[in-house]
Write a protein that holds these residues in place. Sequence first.
Motif, PDB file in Angstrom:
ATOM      1  N   GLU A 134      35.038  10.844 -31.090  1.00 25.11           N
ATOM      2  CA  GLU A 134      34.157  10.553 -31.981  1.00 25.11           C
ATOM      3  C   GLU A 134      33.598   9.090 -31.910  1.00 25.11           C
ATOM      4  O   GLU A 134      32.556   8.620 -31.919  1.00 25.11           O
ATOM      5  CB  GLU A 134      34.336  10.584 -33.429  1.00 25.11           C
ATOM      6  CG  GLU A 134      34.578  11.933 -34.150  1.00 25.11           C
ATOM      7  CD  GLU A 134      34.809  11.859 -35.318  1.00 25.11           C
ATOM      8  OE1 GLU A 134      34.906  11.076 -36.021  1.00 25.11           O
ATOM      9  OE2 GLU A 134      35.011  13.262 -36.056  1.00 25.11           O
ATOM     10  N   GLU A 135      34.607   8.062 -31.220  1.00 19.46           N
ATOM     11  CA  GLU A 135      34.265   6.982 -30.793  1.00 19.46           C
ATOM     12  C   GLU A 135      35.580   6.388 -29.853  1.00 19.46           C
ATOM     13  O   GLU A 135      36.687   6.435 -30.251  1.00 19.46           O
ATOM     14  CB  GLU A 135      34.408   5.916 -31.918  1.00 19.46           C
ATOM     15  CG  GLU A 135      34.060   4.554 -31.430  1.00 19.46           C
ATOM     16  CD  GLU A 135      33.820   3.598 -32.689  1.00 19.46           C
ATOM     17  OE1 GLU A 135      33.805   2.155 -32.330  1.00 19.46           O
ATOM     18  OE2 GLU A 135      33.738   4.009 -33.842  1.00 19.46           O
ATOM     19  N   THR A 151      30.974   7.984 -26.896  1.00 16.56           N
ATOM     20  CA  THR A 151      31.748   9.322 -27.079  1.00 16.56           C
ATOM     21  C   THR A 151      32.280  10.120 -26.044  1.00 16.56           C
ATOM     22  O   THR A 151      32.799  11.136 -26.305  1.00 16.56           O
ATOM     23  CB  THR A 151      30.658  10.338 -28.008  1.00 16.56           C
ATOM     24  OG1 THR A 151      29.328  10.250 -27.221  1.00 16.56           O
ATOM     25  CG2 THR A 151      30.451   9.507 -29.453  1.00 16.56           C
ATOM     26  N   SER A 168      27.315   6.819 -34.725  1.00 18.80           N
ATOM     27  CA  SER A 168      28.492   6.703 -35.472  1.00 18.80           C
ATOM     28  C   SER A 168      28.045   7.086 -37.025  1.00 18.80           C
ATOM     29  O   SER A 168      26.731   6.979 -37.393  1.00 18.80           O
ATOM     30  CB  SER A 168      29.126   5.697 -35.471  1.00 18.80           C
ATOM     31  OG  SER A 168      28.700   4.788 -35.887  1.00 18.80           O
TER      32      SER A 168
END
Length: 435
Positions: A9-10, A235, A227
Amino acid sequence: MPWFVERSEEIAPTRIRELMEQAVSEAKSRICPHPKRVLLLPPDITRMHSGAGRMTEILYEILHKECDVHVIPTLGQHEPHTPEQNRAMFGAIPNERIHAHHWIETVVPVGTVEADFVREATGGAADWAIPIELNSMLMKEPWDLIINVGHVVPHEVLGFANHNKNYFIGLAGKSTICASHIAAACCGIENNLGTLTTPLRACYNKAEQDYLGGLPDFYIQIVMARSADDRLVHTGIYVGDDLETYTLAARQSREQNIKVFEEPIPKVVCVMQEDEFVSTWVANKAIYRTRMVMADGGELVIIAPGLKRFGEQEEVDRLIRKYGYVGTARVMDLYRKNADLQDLAHAAAHLIHGSSEGRFKITYAPGHLSREEIEGVNFGYADLSETLRRYPPDRMKEGWNTSPGGEEVYFIPTPSAGLWSTRKKLYERPTGYEC
């Protein structure tokens, strides 16, 4: 297959450094155990938001103590960086280690993608050969390791940037860029956008296979997305030396960077960042990436505080001012009749890409161009200060917003980082395109 992939996700900055170290370690084990001369090929400052410049700086930090490291930003025909831009993009890398590519003065002939292949790849839309000219420093000097760093994102010419775009646009000569761009334009920008393997991508894959097989190179492909708190974050990082490294990254970009709508949008407002977008040549990405979602009769408003010219070079700027963004049929008619457009065919392609074909209105709010200049190329003009009051970017988030005046608009803060389309336009592709 890629050497390795990181997807989450990050991806945190500390993890990015670890991934760059892993990439160098893999390259040493697979390509050259003790590299002495290394070439880094990052994007130029128009991709500053991608973080590719910081990754290039990390690679330099890892390698420069034991290697002679050089950097060539893959400018294509964009303006060379100033020392200040190099510092903004690449941090502490010494300016003398960063070399400017020039699409006429610093290239050598490498080969040709023959007309028969181009004709087959484009379904007959283009029937000319694509000469391959590439940067002379890349092709003539000895390298133990070449590292391509690029942001994979929907792209108007190649479906998705990056991969061998670094070579065949970023480090290419005039004849390559011109023949390529007009071929892609003939295939249709809305057929190219968001397509994994466009006809021109197939031509570049052929050229890489035929002429670059001996290079000691590999790719670091970056994917970014918004995000939950509306930040543009990393990502995906894909590292490898094959086409699949690009394809897998492009598939992730397709998942994360394309927003699909059931119905077209009547009003879109975009911001093109002041430090990245100073010409319509690059700021028109706001048009490219939103055109497939724009409603007939709608309006696209582009806030461009850094805008001070149309073309990246004086001669291209002059052509844009002379002919304007007047639609495919008119541009192709002008192209067939005018030697200056034939000589700079990529400019003709740009004029096609930047036109709404009369389907929707394009309004620019520029920082440094006058109403007469903007309207002279067939765009609408809006005063920058007034537009910022009407659509304050610092008070809007990506998506639907109600302006201070009560108008409902769709706001896009970084249009160059994605693609917005109706379902119908995205999935109704010509036969033979790999979507």
